[in-house]
Write an enzyme that holds these catalytic residues in place. Structure first.
Site, PDB file in Angstrom:
ATOM      1  CG  HIS A 264      47.444  72.792  33.397  1.00  0.00           C
ATOM      2  ND1 HIS A 264      48.602  73.345  33.905  1.00  0.00           N
ATOM      3  CD2 HIS A 264      47.691  71.462  33.255  1.00  0.00           C
ATOM      4  CE1 HIS A 264      49.516  72.393  34.058  1.00  0.00           C
ATOM      5  NE2 HIS A 264      48.980  71.244  33.677  1.00  0.00           N
TER       6      HIS A 264
ATOM      7  CG  ASP B  72      47.361  67.023  34.051  1.00  0.00           C
ATOM      8  OD1 ASP B  72      47.660  68.187  33.711  1.00  0.00           O
ATOM      9  OD2 ASP B  72      48.074  66.316  34.784  1.00  0.00           O
TER      10      ASP B  72
ATOM     11  NE  ARG C   1      60.101  72.635  38.370  1.00  0.00           N
ATOM     12  CZ  ARG C   1      59.129  71.862  37.882  1.00  0.00           C
ATOM     13  NH1 ARG C   1      59.140  71.498  36.610  1.00  0.00           N
ATOM     14  NH2 ARG C   1      58.152  71.448  38.674  1.00  0.00           N
TER      15      ARG C   1
END
Length: 736
Positions: A581, A583, A663
């Site tokens: 994508h 931002d 993570r």
């Protein structure tokens, strides 16, 4: 060249080779050669330029300005005189050509030689009336590069600035910047000129427009098309075609009239006869003239030419003519286009449609000028390909439309491969060298001790990208990881639910405000919550400096995010932890467009991810091309590693699947618009203030770090027109 004296050392460093070259090529003292001609004839423009460079570094500003301006005007005048002499001498000796067939071919070689000599004598006499013998000599490749890159205007803008002539300085700066759009110092200088008293908008005009007028028509035509003003589009495309042909003709004249060095021996034994040398010289001329296609099709500031430039214009023109109701004009233009691509099925179908609209009128012929252009170009290519096959000529065909039958059989395999390579690039939407117009310019200083630049634009294969290491210590990473373990599952409502991006991972999030509230409730340590806040300030300070932000940066959103692989749910997994994508716009991979409109977070300008750990599998951050498929760079997370980048369409990115472990990273977005700042963050700071606690915030002056010290290359962003309804990739607040 920047406008303060501290930057002169930068420019000198860039031109050491030029200064040393002066000593090798400039006339020696007492030689009698001067930069001006007492006879009134044109002097060598390279000598005038060198004289200007010497005066510049000796800070003789008046003389420098005079010599630079003379070098520019003398070069322009030389080109005009060459054209004039070409036109005057085009008929010289033609009566000799008429005798080639009259003597039964016995003396044809002498009549041909007589024609060449008379043409040469005419050109020599014509040039001698206006140009000194030295001025007729070819200039070095260094000088050709200096003028093609418009570097005289680089010198001129500082020279006029020193003389206090700001209007002229702004004009020179703008003219240089047009051909060097990624030159940061000049961009900043132009902004300074705009704010100066006495500098009007008229100063920001390209002084070289006359030589690039076809691009003015080109841009005007595209603008008219975008607004469906077909009548004006027809006018602009027709003017663009005419000007492209005219500029190509001007370029070809310069190849013919300009001084040429005799070809060097290229035979295997080091010797060539008269015919070999004559053939080499004539083929060199034809090669130069063919290269004019590339020269005219290369926009100032671009590296690569626009492929199929003239046929592309004809295609746009016939469509505009059809939509404007000029069917006869559309037929003529389309038949002209078919001279380049005679078997193109779409063009043939359109032609049939036009004929049906005209009720069978098929007498309209292609443009005579286009017919002559194609016919001559094909004959030149035949000669050049023959030279490649038999005379060791190096020739690069500038056109995609060249028919295969004129290429010798022995060269076709190589020719096909090169043509296929070009066609593949066009089909894939070859990435143009673009400029990121975000206003950020990577390469500024890193103000925090112990932080190092691990990867820059070059290493990351992009624009306005950086990887910094050492932003956090291991102790700080462990502290925030512990904070995430205690609080993230009750942070922002995810509560360890499956990720919104993949069913194979759990997703946990925590904002600064939520951390402060949890600390007030005694669920987490206040010092840990304050560290989370301070980490954001640290990142802002680093990126503001490194990307040389011309204005203040405000927090748009800050989010501590943990992604955990769901045990037993990873076999055969093919998806991403976060899809590709952009931002601040909606990425449309199939068209390579990015639409800056809601629901995208259009106010975001700069993005960052600060990693906390590496004890997991997968979860790599990666950048892609606009196709969302071609990975251009990959970053493996580790404690204290920061990835920063501009938020626009030059930086599509995603995260690979986390297949084992957890993570965690701090995701941050910044904006230059104060009214889009993160109000939750300010609420958290206010809560600390009520409790009598100070908040550590990094000081930052407005515009700090904006001045350039080096120029960096960039890439232009794509169109931001309204979306056309195709599928899009849309992200949420947790976009990293």
């Amino acid at each position: 060249m920047a406008l303060d004296s501290n930057d002169f050392t930068v420019y000198v460093a860039l031109h050491v080779s030029l200064l040393s070259f002066l000593h090798l090529t400039s006339p020696a003292a007492g030689s009698g050669v001067t930069t001006g001609s007492v006879s009134g004839l044109l002097s060598p423009y390279d000598v005038l330029y060198y004289s200007g460079v010497r005066a510049y570094f000796n800070e003789q500003w008046e003389k420098a300005a005079e010599q630079f301006e003379k070098s520019i005007s003398t070069r322009d005048a030389l080109f005009r005189i060459r054209r004039q002499c070409h036109d005057e001498c085009i008929g010289a000796g033609k009566d000799r050509l008429n005798k080639l067939d009259s003597e039964e071919g016995v003396l044809w070689d002498l009549w041909a030689q007589d024609w060449v000599q008379r043409r040469a004598e005419c050109v020599r006499f014509c040039l001698g009336r206006s140009v000194t013998p030295a001025g007729q000599l070819p200039v070095s490749l260094d000088i050709e590069y200096e003028f093609s890159s418009r570097n005289p205007y680089n010198f001129l803008q500082v020279t006029y600035y020193k003389l206090g002539k700001m209007q002229k300085a702004a004009s020179a700066a703008h003219t240089f910047f047009v051909a060097n759009p990624s030159h940061l110092e000049m961009r900043n200088n132009i902004e300074k000129y705009r704010r100066m008293d006495g500098v009007t908008e008229e100063a920001f005009q390209d002084r070289e427009t006359e030589a690039e007028k076809h691009w003015v028509f080109y841009d005007s035509a595209l603008l008219s098309e975008s607004s469906s003003d077909w009548a004006r589009a027809v006018e602009s495309w027709a003017a663009c075609v005419d000007e492209t042909l005219r500029q190509t003709g001007e370029c070809r004249v310069q190849c013919e009239v300009a001084s040429q060095l005799l070809p060097e021996n290229r035979g295997e034994d080091g010797a060539e006869g008269v015919f070999e040398k004559a053939a080499a010289l004539s083929l060199s001329l034809l090669s130069c003239q063919q290269s004019c296609v590339t020269q005219v099709a290369t926009r100032p500031g671009r590296i690569s030419a626009q492929e199929d430039f003239l046929p592309m214009q004809l295609e746009h023109l016939h469509i505009a003519q059809f939509k404007a109701g000029d069917i006869p004009g559309a037929v003529q233009t389309l038949r002209s286009l078919l001279l380049f691509y005679p078997s193109d099925t779409d063009s043939l179908s359109n032609l049939q449609l036009y004929y049906e609209t005209l009720e069978g009128d098929t007498e309209i012929q292609p443009s005579q000028e286009i017919s002559r252009y194609v016919s001559r170009s094909l004959q030149e290519k035949k000669l050049l390909f023959f030279g490649m096959e038999n005379l060791n000529l190096n020739f690069i065909d500038p056109d995609l439309w060249t028919p295969e039958e004129i290429v010798p059989e022995s060269l076709r395999e190589t020719w096909r491969a090169e043509k296929q390579k070009l066609n593949d690039k066009m089909k894939e939407g070859e990435r143009m060298v673009e400029t990121d117009d975000s206003g950020f310019y990577a390469g500024g200083p890193v103000p925090q001790v112990g932080v190092t630049i691990t990867m820059d634009d070059e290493a990351l294969n992009g624009t306005n990208r950086v990887v910094l290491d050492g932003v956090l210590s291991q102790r700080e990473c462990d502290t925030v990881l512990n904070l995430a373990t205690v609080a993230a599952s009750v942070g922002d409502g995810y509560r360890g639910r499956r990720s919104p991006h993949t069913p194979h991972e759990k997703f946990e999030g925590l904002t600064v405000l939520r951390a402060v509230k949890l600390s007030q409730d005694g669920l987490v340590n206040q010092t840990d919550a304050r560290l989370l806040h301070e980490m954001g300030e640290r990142v802002r300070n680093l990126l503001h400096s490194y990307f040389r932000s011309p204005s203040g940066l405000f927090f748009s959103y800050t989010h501590l995010v943990c992604r955990s692989a769901i045990t037993g749910d990873q076999e055969g997994r093919l998806d991403l932890s976060h899809p590709v994508h952009v931002d601040n716009c909606l990425l449309e991979p199939e068209t390579r467009q990015c639409w800056r409109e809601p629901p995208a977070f259009t106010h975001r300008d700069l993005s960052a991810v600060l990693y906390l750990n590496d004890n997991f599998d997968g979860g790599d951050f990666f950048f892609t091309d606009r196709d969302a498929k071609t990975v251009t760079a990959r970053v493996k997370p580790s404690c204290g590693r920061l990835v920063g980048f501009s938020s626009g369409p030059v930086n599509p990115h995603g995260v690979t699947a986390v297949t084992a472990g957890r993570r965690c990273a701090l995701a941050l977005w910044f904006t230059k618009e104060q009214h889009h700042r993160d109000m939750e963050r300010e609420e958290a700071e206010a809560m600390w203030a009520v409790d009598g606690q100070s908040v550590t915030k990094e000081p930052k002056e407005e515009g700090e770090g904006a001045r350039a010290t080096t120029a960096r290359s960039g890439r232009r962003q794509g169109s931001r027109e309204s979306a056309n309804g195709r599928g899009r990739v849309i992200g949420g607040k947790d976009e990293l």
